[in-house]
Scaffold this active site. Structure first.
Site, mmCIF file in Angstrom:
data_model
loop_
_atom_site.group_PDB
_atom_site.id
_atom_site.type_symbol
_atom_site.label_atom_id
_atom_site.label_comp_id
_atom_site.label_asym_id
_atom_site.label_seq_id
_atom_site.Cartn_x
_atom_site.Cartn_y
_atom_site.Cartn_z
ATOM 1 C CD GLN A 42 -1.091 -0.394 3.733
ATOM 2 O OE1 GLN A 42 -1.115 0.411 4.661
ATOM 3 N NE2 GLN A 42 -1.838 -1.499 3.714
ATOM 4 C CG HIS A 79 -0.363 5.655 3.987
ATOM 5 N ND1 HIS A 79 -1.532 4.924 3.977
ATOM 6 C CD2 HIS A 79 0.496 4.982 4.783
ATOM 7 C CE1 HIS A 79 -1.373 3.849 4.741
ATOM 8 N NE2 HIS A 79 -0.159 3.859 5.228
ATOM 9 C CD GLU A 133 2.410 4.194 8.113
ATOM 10 O OE1 GLU A 133 1.493 3.951 8.908
ATOM 11 O OE2 GLU A 133 2.510 3.635 7.009
ATOM 12 C CG HIS A 139 4.103 1.054 3.650
ATOM 13 N ND1 HIS A 139 3.668 2.251 3.121
ATOM 14 C CD2 HIS A 139 3.171 0.689 4.564
ATOM 15 C CE1 HIS A 139 2.535 2.597 3.710
ATOM 16 N NE2 HIS A 139 2.209 1.660 4.584
ATOM 17 N NE ARG A 156 -6.552 -3.270 1.364
ATOM 18 C CZ ARG A 156 -7.795 -2.840 1.598
ATOM 19 N NH1 ARG A 156 -8.690 -2.817 0.630
ATOM 20 N NH2 ARG A 156 -8.145 -2.440 2.789
#
Length: 320
Positions: free
Chosen positions: A101, A103, A120, A178, A198
């Protein structure tokens, strides 16, 4: 505001890749044998954390922020974000590989979803022998190469697989392709966002034979096709906050506690402690509070002086 360390009811999420380590390792009261996530502190719409201790027991995080924004969040954080909590804290148990996936960044997430982006970091709490994660491309790639490998179901050939062990830290900027691999428990610190594109889900189907939705088109312009250096080295000086990640969205320090550490803050930001090993006592205003492995606590910004004692490994998170 009454100033004391706040602990919240975990928000437990069933996932196709989840397992039972959140119960066995961290003491969470999981509802299923495939519980993949424990959201420890969240302001995501529909998943707002509720206090489970002290005066504010039963109160949602949003109510406290609206009533005591500066005392809870801190002067700088309130000025920057208003009465919203900018970070999301989770534990994840990957019994099998998560999807591959990516972000989006703040601009793309705002434009498409009216949301923050999702920068993150991962702290590896436990890793089975041979466990690995997927982070970034092996070599500089392109949308064309990526799509070709995705279509041929050999995307993994151009991705960077990294072996992991307990204590490893990885920082993932938005756009980094990742996946968390099988046999890993992670403490995750991220921006308040639930936006995930995804890309590939290992051709899995659920109990009803349905595969999960993919977001291949949306991911194309969200992705960073360059190589990335995601692993972070850090010092481990005892009873000291050793900075592991420092970015505009959060600072995370590694605090190995053996004995006592006195803390003196200035009130510009809240502080969060995640206990990844052991147990400890926090003493504030003459009162002692006990915490253990698996506990995530929120220290309101207005609580500026306190001490920590015990034998524990803590992650200390704040906005600098």
């Amino acid at each position: 505001m009454e100033l004391y360390p706040l602990i919240f009811e975990p928000i437990l999420k069933d996932r196709i890749w989840g397992g039972t380590k959140l119960k066995n390792d961290l003491g969470k009261n999981i509802p299923t044998e495939t519980t993949g996530e424990s959201w420890e502190l969240s302001d995501v719409a529909g998943d707002v954390s509720v206090v489970k201790n002290g005066t504010y027991e039963g109160k949602p995080l949003t109510e406290l922020m609206n009533t005591y924004p500066e005392a809870l969040l801190g002067s700088k954080v309130y000025q920057q974000y208003g009465a919203q909590f900018p970070l999301l804290f989770k534990f994840l148990d990957a019994r099998s590989d998560l999807s591959i996936q990516v972000h989006p960044n703040d601009e793309l997430a705002k434009e498409r979803h009216d949301s923050f982006g999702k920068t993150e970091m991962w702290y590896i709490m436990q890793a089975d022998e041979g466990a690995r994660i997927i982070v970034g491309f092996k070599e500089k790639s392109s949308p064309e190469e990526y799509l070709e490998h995705l279509e041929n179901k050999n995307l993994i050939e151009i991705l960077n697989e990294v072996p992991v062990k307990a204590g490893d830290v990885f920082f993932l900027e938005t756009g980094t392709i990742h996946a968390i691999g099988t046999g890993i428990v992670i403490a995750e610190i991220q921006q308040t966002s639930d936006i995930t594109y995804r890309i590939y889900d290992w051709d899995r189907v659920d109990a009803n034979g349905k595969s999960r939705e993919l977001h291949v088109e949306q991911a194309l312009d969200a992705m960073n096709y360059n190589t990335t250096d995601t692993k972070k080295e850090y010092t481990k000086v005892l009873n000291t906050s050793n900075i592991a990640v420092d970015c505009p969205y959060f600072t995370t320090a590694y605090l190995p506690l053996t004995g006592e550490a006195n803390v003196d803050k200035e009130g510009s930001s809240f502080t969060v402690y995640i206990c990844t090993e052991g147990d400890y006592t926090l003493t504030a205003n003459g009162t002692q509070y006990s915490f253990k492995k698996g506990d995530t606590i929120l220290i309101p910004a207005g609580l500026k002086q306190y001490s920590l004692s015990g034998k524990a490994t803590l992650l200390e998170i704040y906005i600098s």
